[in-house]
Design a protein around this motif. Structure first.
Motif, PDB file in Angstrom:
ATOM      1  N   ALA A 129       0.844  -1.206   0.000  1.00  0.00           N
ATOM      2  CA  ALA A 129       0.000   0.000   0.000  1.00  0.00           C
ATOM      3  C   ALA A 129       0.880   1.256   0.000  1.00  0.00           C
ATOM      4  O   ALA A 129       0.537   2.264  -0.615  1.00  0.00           O
ATOM      5  CB  ALA A 129      -0.922  -0.009   1.216  1.00  0.00           C
ATOM      6  N   GLY A 130       2.023   1.179   0.680  1.00  0.00           N
ATOM      7  CA  GLY A 130       2.967   2.304   0.709  1.00  0.00           C
ATOM      8  C   GLY A 130       3.569   2.579  -0.660  1.00  0.00           C
ATOM      9  O   GLY A 130       3.739   3.737  -1.051  1.00  0.00           O
ATOM     10  N   ARG A 131       3.877   1.515  -1.381  1.00  0.00           N
ATOM     11  CA  ARG A 131       4.416   1.690  -2.743  1.00  0.00           C
ATOM     12  C   ARG A 131       3.386   2.388  -3.636  1.00  0.00           C
ATOM     13  O   ARG A 131       3.715   3.264  -4.417  1.00  0.00           O
ATOM     14  CB  ARG A 131       4.829   0.348  -3.329  1.00  0.00           C
ATOM     15  CG  ARG A 131       6.132  -0.149  -2.772  1.00  0.00           C
ATOM     16  CD  ARG A 131       6.667  -1.387  -3.505  1.00  0.00           C
ATOM     17  NE  ARG A 131       7.907  -1.798  -2.871  1.00  0.00           N
ATOM     18  CZ  ARG A 131       7.971  -2.577  -1.789  1.00  0.00           C
ATOM     19  NH1 ARG A 131       6.868  -3.067  -1.254  1.00  0.00           N
ATOM     20  NH2 ARG A 131       9.139  -2.889  -1.264  1.00  0.00           N
ATOM     21  N   ALA A 132       2.136   1.998  -3.492  1.00  0.00           N
ATOM     22  CA  ALA A 132       1.065   2.633  -4.268  1.00  0.00           C
ATOM     23  C   ALA A 132       0.875   4.091  -3.825  1.00  0.00           C
ATOM     24  O   ALA A 132       0.541   4.951  -4.633  1.00  0.00           O
ATOM     25  CB  ALA A 132      -0.230   1.852  -4.112  1.00  0.00           C
ATOM     26  N   GLN A 133       1.116   4.352  -2.550  1.00  0.00           N
ATOM     27  CA  GLN A 133       0.936   5.700  -2.001  1.00  0.00           C
ATOM     28  C   GLN A 133       1.993   6.672  -2.519  1.00  0.00           C
ATOM     29  O   GLN A 133       1.744   7.877  -2.571  1.00  0.00           O
ATOM     30  CB  GLN A 133       0.956   5.644  -0.461  1.00  0.00           C
ATOM     31  CG  GLN A 133       0.617   6.948   0.207  1.00  0.00           C
ATOM     32  CD  GLN A 133      -0.820   7.399  -0.024  1.00  0.00           C
ATOM     33  OE1 GLN A 133      -1.691   6.616  -0.403  1.00  0.00           O
ATOM     34  NE2 GLN A 133      -1.075   8.678   0.187  1.00  0.00           N
ATOM     35  N   ILE A 134       3.146   6.168  -2.920  1.00  0.00           N
ATOM     36  CA  ILE A 134       4.207   7.048  -3.427  1.00  0.00           C
ATOM     37  C   ILE A 134       3.675   7.902  -4.578  1.00  0.00           C
ATOM     38  O   ILE A 134       3.866   9.118  -4.608  1.00  0.00           O
ATOM     39  CB  ILE A 134       5.452   6.242  -3.871  1.00  0.00           C
ATOM     40  CG1 ILE A 134       6.148   5.640  -2.643  1.00  0.00           C
ATOM     41  CG2 ILE A 134       6.427   7.136  -4.643  1.00  0.00           C
ATOM     42  CD1 ILE A 134       7.300   4.713  -2.985  1.00  0.00           C
ATOM     43  N   GLU A 135       2.991   7.272  -5.511  1.00  0.00           N
ATOM     44  CA  GLU A 135       2.465   8.019  -6.656  1.00  0.00           C
ATOM     45  C   GLU A 135       1.412   9.041  -6.207  1.00  0.00           C
ATOM     46  O   GLU A 135       1.366  10.158  -6.707  1.00  0.00           O
ATOM     47  CB  GLU A 135       1.871   7.075  -7.693  1.00  0.00           C
ATOM     48  CG  GLU A 135       1.452   7.799  -8.955  1.00  0.00           C
ATOM     49  CD  GLU A 135       1.013   6.857 -10.060  1.00  0.00           C
ATOM     50  OE1 GLU A 135       0.543   7.380 -11.084  1.00  0.00           O
ATOM     51  OE2 GLU A 135       1.127   5.624  -9.914  1.00  0.00           O
TER      52      GLU A 135
END
Length: 173
Positions: free
Chosen positions: A76-82
């Protein structure tokens, strides 16, 4: 600056302790561009953990030092980067205008006090500009050099504008 974006970006590369974010900024000599307190870093980690964007990777215990909590990024954090990147890029492009509302009411201050405050601000900008010029030793074409160059241009224009404003107020224009 989006501290959450920096944290998530760093965590996508390495699992870290919150204080390592400051080390990361210092390592790349970005700490003068992004001045953040330890409290803000820890608050951002706490917020990211509550949101499910980071999680504890390990807890390192040592008799001589306090317990050290290492974090890792989640999917979820990786997706939040964008999403964090989008937030930053959609923000108001006129961050410099934060001073404008205060200037609308400059006549409420004594002239000498106002001039003193403007001069102090000018000195802070001069100091930051000098620091930016000294730190601008990055390989040409690198993103860090490009960012620093932009900071120098903004600071130079800010300094020129404040100097002009100072003179106008000093001369009762």
């Amino acid at each position: 600056m989006s501290l959450k974006l920096v944290i998530l970006g760093v965590l996508d590369q390495h699992n870290v302790h919150p204080y390592d974010i400051k080390r990361f900024l210092k390592r790349y000599k970005w700490d003068y561009l992004f001045q953040i307190s330890d409290a803000k870093i820890y608050y951002a980690f706490e917020s990211l953990e509550k949101g499910g964007f980071v999680e504890v990777s390990e807890v390192v215990e040592n008799e001589k030092t306090p317990t050290k909590t290492i974090y890792q990024i989640t999917e979820a954090g990786r997706a939040q980067i964008e999403k964090e990147l989008e937030k930053v890029l959609k923000k108001d492009v006129h961050s410099f205008k934060l001073i404008y509302p205060a200037l609308l009411f400059f006549n409420y201050a004594e002239k000498e006090h106002l001039l003193q405050l403007l001069d102090e601000r000018r000195q802070r900008i001069e100091k930051e500009l000098h620091q930016s010029l000294e730190e601008n030793k990055y390989p040409e074409g690198s993103i860090t050099a490009y960012i620093t160059q932009n900071a120098i241009q903004h600071l130079t224009i800010d300094l020129e504008w404040l100097t002009s404003l100072y003179q106008k107020i000093q001369n009762d224009e």
